[in-house]
Scaffold this active site. Structure first.
Site, short mmCIF file in Angstrom:
data_model
loop_
_atom_site.label_atom_id
_atom_site.label_comp_id
_atom_site.label_asym_id
_atom_site.label_seq_id
_atom_site.Cartn_x
_atom_site.Cartn_y
_atom_site.Cartn_z
N ASN A 9 5.83 10.14 2.04
CA ASN A 9 5.98 8.83 2.64
C ASN A 9 6.31 9.09 4.10
OD1 ASN A 9 6.66 6.26 3.42
ND2 ASN A 9 8.14 5.91 1.78
N ARG A 95 1.70 7.82 0.54
CA ARG A 95 1.75 6.39 0.83
C ARG A 95 0.98 6.16 2.12
NH1 ARG A 95 6.46 3.12 3.84
NH2 ARG A 95 5.51 1.08 3.69
N HIS A 183 3.70 -3.37 1.80
CA HIS A 183 4.80 -3.00 0.89
C HIS A 183 4.38 -3.08 -0.57
CE1 HIS A 183 7.55 -4.14 4.41
NE2 HIS A 183 7.60 -2.84 4.29
N ARG A 243 10.41 -5.00 14.58
CA ARG A 243 9.19 -5.81 14.69
C ARG A 243 9.56 -7.30 14.68
NH1 ARG A 243 6.16 -3.13 9.78
NH2 ARG A 243 7.75 -1.50 9.84
N GLU A 381 9.18 3.67 -4.21
CA GLU A 381 7.75 3.76 -3.85
C GLU A 381 7.17 5.12 -4.23
OE1 GLU A 381 9.41 2.48 -0.17
OE2 GLU A 381 7.65 1.25 0.27
#
Ligand code: ADP
Length: 401
Positions: A9, A95, A183, A243, A381
Site C-alpha cells: 500500500n 493497492r 477507498h 485535500r 485494506e
C-alpha cells in the site's frame, strides 16, 4: 511449505507492506511493516501478527542518503527470504487507487497494464506514481513472481447511471469524466465484516465513513456501493487531511483565470495544502488539531465534522434512509470527539450516542434503544488486497468475508 502473498500500500514517501499465509481461500497475517521516509531518513519497520515490533532498522546506517524503491524493496525481499519458515511467496498484490474506465476488477500486471495504470496519473497525482514505482521495481527484481493490481475504484462499479453521471455535456463526458469513487478496498473489507456486527441489518441501508488522511463515505445496500462522496478524482467529497473535498468548480475557474495561479500550483494547493492543514494553518493531523486551543484549529475540526454530517444526509437520501453508520480508518477508529459530534448532530435521524461506549472505543457506540446504530469497525485494506491477489492468481472468485 506454506504459500504466502505479499501486499503493498504505497504512499508518496512510504511503502506499507504485509505478508499473509494462504490457507485454502483464506489469508492469515504473518507480518506487517513499513519502508518509510525513503527520501530523508529511511527506516525499515516490521511488526508480527500480534502487533509486536520485531524490526526497527535505520537504513541510513547501512547506506547513507535517500533510498530508491528498488533498493528498499530488495532489502525487504532479502529480509523475507532470510525469515523463510517454509514460506513460498506466490504473488504480490498492490493497492492501486485509480482503475479508470478500464479496470473494474483485480488484474495481473504486465507491461501493458503497468503503462495503463501509469497513464491514469493525472487522475490521482498523489497516489498513482507511488503505486507504479514498486510495481516496476518488483518486476525487475522478481520477474517470475505474479503481481496483481487491486483497485480502490472497483468496489464502486455497482453505482448506477444517476450516481455515475455528472451534469455536463456529452462532449465533456466523452473525456471519461464521471464519478468513480475510491477507498473501495476498505469498503469491501467493511462490507465483509457487516454481517457479524449488524446481523440482518447488514443487508440494509448502511453508510460507511472512511476517515483517514484521505476521507470518503459510501452508502451501501445489500453491502454494495450505491452512492459515494468521492468523484472523478480523490479530491472530491469530504474535507481531508490536506485535500479540499467538494469545491465549487466556479472557484477553480476563478482562481485559474483571475488569481494568477497556474494549474500545477492549484493542483498542489488543493491536494497538499488544503483540508485540515489549509483551514487550520497548523497541521493535517487530527490529533494535533484536537489538542490545540487555536481558533483556526477549532474551525478546521468544526468544518470537518460538519461536512461529514451534511454528506451523511445526502447519502441517506440517495438510499432512502439509514439503518446504520460505520466509522473506520485512523480518525474514524480513534477520534472519539469527531464521532461524538457527528452522531450528536445526526440525532434527528435517529442516532443516540452511548457516550461511554464511544469514549472507550466499543464496537457499537449508540444506545441499545437507538433507532439507527453506529459502529466502529477497524478497516484492513491489506487483507482485501491479499484475498483478491490470491483469488486472481489461483483463479477463484474472492469471498466477501
Ligand atoms: P491513511 O489514510 O494515511 O492510511 P490513517 O487511516 O492512518 O491514514 O489516518 C490518519 C489520521 O488518523 C490522522 O489525521 C491522524 O491524526 C488520525 N488519528 C490516528 N490516531 C488518532 C487518535 N488517537 N485520535 C485522533 N486522531 C487520530
Amino acid at each position: 511449505m506454506t504459500d504466502s502473498v505479499l501486499t503493498f500500500n504505497a504512499g508518496s514517501s512510504s511503502l506499507k507492506f504485509a505478508l499473509f499465509a494462504c490457507r485454502g481461500q483464506s489469508v492469515d497475517p504473518l507480518f506487517r511493516g513499513q519502508l518509510e521516509d525513503l527520501d530523508e531518513d529511511p527506516r525499515f519497520l516490521v511488526s508480527d501478527a500480534g502487533g509486536r515490533r520485531i524490526v526497527d532498522q535505520d537504513l541510513g546506517q547501512l547506506r547513507p542518503g535517500a533510498w530508491t524503491h528498488a533498493e528498499a524493496l530488495a532489502h525487504l525481499l532479502h529480509w523475507i527470504d532470510a525469515h523463510d519458515d517454509g514460506l513460498v511467496l506466490r504473488a504480490i498484490g498492490h493497492r492501486v487507487v485509480h482503475g479508470g474506465e478500464r479496470f473494474a476488477a483485480p488484474v495481473v500486471v504486465d507491461d501493458a497494464v503497468a503503462d495503463a495504470i501509469e497513464a491514469l496519473t493525472a487522475l490521482a497525482p498523489l497516489h498513482q506514481p507511488a503505486s507504479i514505482a514498486p510495481i516496476r521495481a518488483l518486476a525487475a527484481l522478481r520477474p517470475a513472481l505474479p503481481q496483481v493490481a487491486c483497485f480502490d475504484t472497483a468496489f464502486h462499479s455497482t453505482l448506477d447511471a444517476v450516481e455515475r453521471t455528472f451534469a455536463i455535456g456529452a462532449d465533456l463526458r466523452a473525456h471519461g469524466v464521471r464519478r468513480f469513487g475510491f477507498h473501495g478496498l476498505s469498503y469491501e473489507y467493511i462490507a465483509g465484516e457487516l454481517p457479524a456486527r449488524l446481523g440482518p441489518r447488514a443487508e440494509g441501508r448502511v453508510v460507511v465513513a472512511h476517515l483517514g488522511n484521505g476521507a470518503s463515505m459510501c452508502a451501501m445496500q445489500g453491502r454494495r456501493s450505491r452512492a459515494t462522496t468521492m468523484g472523478f478524482t480523490a479530491l472530491d467529497g469530504l474535507m481531508m487531511g490536506t485535500r479540499c473535498g467538494a469545491l465549487d468548480p466556479g472557484a477553480v475557474l476563478h482562481l485559474l483565470r483571475h488569481a494568477g495561479i497556474d494549474a500545477a500550483t492549484l493542483e498542489r494547493k488543493l491536494y497538499r495544502e488544503a483540508g485540515l492543514l489549509g483551514v487550520s494553518g497548523l497541521s493535517h493531523d487530527m490529533r494535533t488539531l484536537l489538542a490545540s486551543q487555536a481558533p483556526a484549529a477549532a474551525l478546521a475540526v468544526d468544518l470537518y465534522c460538519h461536512r461529514i454530517v451534511r454528506e451523511v444526509g445526502s447519502l441517506a437520501a440517495a438510499i432512502g434512509g439509514l439503518d446504520a453508520l460505520v466509522f473506520t480508518a485512523g480518525i474514524g477508529e480513534n477520534a472519539a470527539p469527531v464521532r461524538e459530534r457527528v452522531v450528536d448532530a445526526l440525532g434527528w435521524m435517529g442516532l443516540r450516542l452511548d457516550v461511554r461506549a464511544n469514549d472507550s472505543g466499543a464496537p457499537c457506540i449508540t444506545t441499545a434503544d437507538s433507532p439507527v446504530q453506529a459502529f466502529v469497525i477497524p478497516t484492513n485494506e491489506e487483507a482485501v488486497v491479499a484475498r483478491q491477489t490470491l483469488a486472481r492468481v489461483a483463479g477463484f472468485a474472492p469471498s466477501q468475508s
